[in-house]
Design a protein around this motif. Structure first.
Motif, PDB file in Angstrom:
ATOM      1  N   UNK A  59     119.092   3.212   2.943  1.00 30.17           N
ATOM      2  CA  UNK A  59     118.332   3.172   1.373  1.00 30.17           C
ATOM      3  C   UNK A  59     119.071   3.182   0.473  1.00 30.17           C
ATOM      4  N   UNK A  60     120.248   2.569   0.486  1.00 27.40           N
ATOM      5  CA  UNK A  60     121.190   2.587  -0.669  1.00 27.40           C
ATOM      6  C   UNK A  60     120.741   1.597  -1.666  1.00 27.40           C
ATOM      7  N   UNK A  61     119.837   0.679  -1.718  1.00 27.83           N
ATOM      8  CA  UNK A  61     119.365   0.056  -2.721  1.00 27.83           C
ATOM      9  C   UNK A  61     118.158   0.556  -3.355  1.00 27.83           C
ATOM     10  N   UNK A  62     117.435   1.303  -2.555  1.00 16.82           N
ATOM     11  CA  UNK A  62     116.423   1.788  -3.111  1.00 16.82           C
ATOM     12  C   UNK A  62     116.749   3.253  -3.869  1.00 16.82           C
ATOM     13  N   UNK A  63     117.791   4.236  -3.311  1.00 15.86           N
ATOM     14  CA  UNK A  63     118.501   5.056  -4.123  1.00 15.86           C
ATOM     15  C   UNK A  63     118.943   4.758  -5.118  1.00 15.86           C
ATOM     16  N   UNK A  64     119.484   3.415  -5.517  1.00 16.38           N
ATOM     17  CA  UNK A  64     120.019   2.989  -6.845  1.00 16.38           C
ATOM     18  C   UNK A  64     118.854   2.837  -7.738  1.00 16.38           C
ATOM     19  N   UNK A  65     117.847   2.645  -7.372  1.00 19.49           N
ATOM     20  CA  UNK A  65     116.431   2.425  -8.149  1.00 19.49           C
ATOM     21  C   UNK A  65     116.071   3.886  -8.718  1.00 19.49           C
ATOM     22  N   UNK A  66     116.275   4.815  -7.626  1.00 25.79           N
ATOM     23  CA  UNK A  66     115.869   6.199  -8.145  1.00 25.79           C
ATOM     24  C   UNK A  66     116.878   6.723  -9.131  1.00 25.79           C
ATOM     25  N   UNK A  67     118.100   6.352  -8.948  1.00 25.08           N
ATOM     26  CA  UNK A  67     119.079   6.774  -9.828  1.00 25.08           C
ATOM     27  C   UNK A  67     118.934   6.368 -11.261  1.00 25.08           C
ATOM     28  N   UNK A  68     118.447   4.969 -11.295  1.00 25.90           N
ATOM     29  CA  UNK A  68     118.268   4.514 -12.730  1.00 25.90           C
ATOM     30  C   UNK A  68     116.847   5.126 -13.375  1.00 25.90           C
ATOM     31  N   UNK A  69     115.956   5.421 -12.380  1.00 25.18           N
ATOM     32  CA  UNK A  69     114.653   6.036 -12.900  1.00 25.18           C
ATOM     33  C   UNK A  69     114.912   7.366 -13.515  1.00 25.18           C
ATOM     34  N   UNK A  70     115.953   8.053 -12.695  1.00 24.39           N
ATOM     35  CA  UNK A  70     116.406   9.679 -12.933  1.00 24.39           C
ATOM     36  C   UNK A  70     117.096   9.412 -14.386  1.00 24.39           C
ATOM     37  N   UNK A  71     117.951   8.605 -14.369  1.00 29.12           N
ATOM     38  CA  UNK A  71     118.919   8.421 -15.724  1.00 29.12           C
ATOM     39  C   UNK A  71     118.015   7.976 -17.001  1.00 29.12           C
ATOM     40  N   UNK A  72     117.028   7.255 -16.784  1.00 31.39           N
ATOM     41  CA  UNK A  72     116.181   6.897 -17.829  1.00 31.39           C
ATOM     42  C   UNK A  72     115.259   7.835 -18.208  1.00 31.39           C
ATOM     43  N   UNK A  73     114.884   8.810 -17.310  1.00 31.44           N
ATOM     44  CA  UNK A  73     113.772   9.796 -17.564  1.00 31.44           C
ATOM     45  C   UNK A  73     112.380   8.974 -17.652  1.00 31.44           C
ATOM     46  N   UNK A  74     112.240   8.044 -16.578  1.00 38.52           N
ATOM     47  CA  UNK A  74     111.065   7.538 -16.357  1.00 38.52           C
ATOM     48  C   UNK A  74     110.061   8.485 -15.458  1.00 38.52           C
ATOM     49  N   UNK A  75     108.693   8.173 -15.701  1.00 38.66           N
ATOM     50  CA  UNK A  75     107.698   8.788 -14.617  1.00 38.66           C
ATOM     51  C   UNK A  75     107.221   7.558 -13.967  1.00 38.66           C
ATOM     52  N   UNK A  76     107.492   7.233 -12.813  1.00 41.83           N
ATOM     53  CA  UNK A  76     106.761   6.374 -12.263  1.00 41.83           C
ATOM     54  C   UNK A  76     105.365   6.569 -11.640  1.00 41.83           C
ATOM     55  N   UNK A  77     104.322   5.929 -12.272  1.00 43.71           N
ATOM     56  CA  UNK A  77     103.066   6.115 -11.996  1.00 43.71           C
ATOM     57  C   UNK A  77     102.491   5.211 -10.965  1.00 43.71           C
TER      58      UNK A  77
END
Length: 310
Positions: free
Chosen positions: A52-70
């Motif tokens: 899941x390295x690629x997907x975890x990188x997406x999650x890290x960016x989402x968390x860094x930017x403070x996004x709420x994925x709907x």
């Protein structure tokens, strides 16, 4: 007073080099509500292992930017990579306030594709029915924060294929590639070169400055070719330079060329794994009752000249 221009989204293009896939996080700058488009789950065919390295990188960016994925959006059932949609949904659900999971969305014709490949691979209906939260109709419009997102039916590569129009951006999946790459293959079950030509015309009829964000890029390299992947070109760029579909290309010429080209292509390396996984929306296959193993089926090709089966 003049009308205020529509606020444009924040777009994060993330390239996954093993499958040459562009993934996108698209966010509303006002509310930080966001969507993920065409995510990738890593797969090692030598080990039959998911990671899941690629997907975890997406999650890290989402968390860094403070996004709420709907919403987690798919353009189609991919035949060249495994989707991370269900994994992302599970991770984002467990970390979101209130535990509200983002919706998994895809075009409504997914049911045809699921039924076709479930029969081929012996997948039970209980493993794929209802795995997507929302099946989008043609021209469906929904909101992500203050952004408006419109689903565009873009068949040809696959019958279920859709794109997403957000502001002056369209995320076209595997409909159009960059101009020096051209267009997607149409030889998968349900694919049709006539349909792809018409889908391309729909995209090329958008305003000249609209950006077309593609699902893959395969830089041609060589002495005169580029070597770095590029996520988008404009409609004007495509009409001027797409080697398969630029202005003046007739439907007859395109269909003839595309059909000849597709007849000589090898199947994608992860075709069977990807199709079985992706019609389940990225859910893991059911575990066996003995040992808890999870299986994907691979067809056995029998190379015997006289056709004998023993």
């Amino acid at each position: 007073m003049s009308e205020q221009p529509q606020q444009q989204p924040i777009i994060h293009p993330i390239f996954e080099p093993a499958t040459s896939t562009w993934q996108y996080i698209v966010a509303d700058p006002s509310t930080k509500s966001a969507v993920v488009i065409d995510s990738v789950l890593d797969f090692d065919p030598a080990k039959n292992a998911i990671f899941t390295s690629t997907a975890d990188a997406l999650l890290a960016l989402i968390n860094e930017k403070g996004y709420t994925v709907v919403k987690i959006l798919e353009t189609h059932v991919h035949a060249d990579h495994l989707t991370a949609s269900r994994y992302l949904q599970a991770r984002l659900s467990s970390s979101s306030s209130g535990g509200n999971p983002p919706e998994l969305c895809i075009g409504k014709r997914i049911t045809q594709v699921q039924e076709r490949f479930a029969r081929r691979y012996g997948i039970e209906k209980t493993e794929y029915e209802g795995v997507f939260d929302r099946l989008l109709d043609d021209d469906d419009v929904f909101r992500v924060g203050e952004m408006e997102v419109k689903a565009l039916h873009l068949p040809g590569h696959t019958p279920d294929h859709i794109g997403y129009l957000i502001g002056y951006n369209v995320f076209c999946g595997d409909s159009l590639f960059n101009g020096d790459v051209g267009s997607a293959r149409c030889d998968f079950p349900g694919g049709n070169a006539h349909d792809l030509y018409n889908s391309a015309q729909k995209l090329l009829s958008l305003p000249a400055t609209h950006r077309i964000w593609t699902g893959h890029d395969y830089p041609p390299g060589g002495e005169s070719g580029r070597t770095d992947p590029v996520p988008y070109t404009t409609v004007a760029d495509q009409k001027r330079s797409n080697k398969h579909l630029k202005t003046g290309t007739t439907e007859q010429d395109f269909v003839g060329w595309r059909s000849t080209r597709d007849a000589g292509l090898a199947e994608p390396k992860l075709l069977h794994q990807a199709l079985q996984f992706n019609i389940r929306a990225g859910r893991l296959p059911a575990a066996t009752s003995t040992g808890g193993d999870r299986f994907l089926h691979l067809p056995l090709k029998i190379a015997v000249s006289d056709g004998l089966v023993w």
